[in-house]
Motif scaffolding. Structure first.
Motif: not given
Length: 170
Positions: A40-56
């Motif tokens: 339910g979006g938890l993979i993406a939600g976990t990635l966005v815990n990282v600063p700079g994730a918006s670049e990838v």
């Protein structure tokens, strides 16, 4: 419990899986997308815990229903009818379809039965298929987790991120 898991990982001195994944994506100048059902979006939600994730990470798809899998990321109706939403074939089409739709270099997909209900003898609670597509090469792995609903979702996130790290490290 989820908040405790995230906070514990932030306190650990070693890099988290999501930090390693984002670091490798940045290093290889690649983008990633997700196609998620049971998570339910938890993979993406976990990635966005990282600063700079918006670049990838530019976008992700929550495709909880079969209709969403078809409409948003192009999973074939025939695949869903023949193999079901929780199958290797569907996980493969989810990853490949999401990568294509998002024009991303990599994609992670997750489809499974988080529980506590919904399982059958053939497809028990905890059964999850994770797809990882990197530059057109797709691998799918099957897992059978034994936890509760949230635990199964967290285990799925961890295994998905590890798959991406492994593929990017080759």
């Amino acid at each position: 419990m989820y908040a405790d898991w995230i906070l514990k990982r932030e306190k650990d001195s070693e890099k988290s899986l999501e930090e390693l994944a984002v670091e490798l994506l940045l290093k290889h100048e690649m983008t990633v997308t997700t196609a998620e059902s049971c998570t339910g979006g938890l993979i993406a939600g976990t990635l966005v815990n990282v600063p700079g994730a918006s670049e990838v990470l530019h976008e992700g798809y929550i495709t909880y229903s079969n209709e969403a899998k078809e409409h948003l990321i192009g999973v074939r109706r025939e695949t869903l009818k023949k193999y079901g939403a929780v199958s290797e074939e569907t996980a493969r089409e989810m990853a490949e379809g999401a990568a294509k739709k998002a024009d991303a270099d990599a994609a992670l997909s997750a489809t499974g039965i988080a529980g506590p209900g919904g399982g059958t003898e053939e497809k028990p609670v905890g059964l999850v298929y994770i797809g990882c597509c990197v530059r057109g090469k797709t691998k799918v792995r099957k897992y059978e987790f034994q936890g509760g609903r949230l635990e199964n979702r967290i285990h799925t996130v961890e295994k998905a991120l590890q798959m991406l790290i492994d593929e990017l490290s080759e």
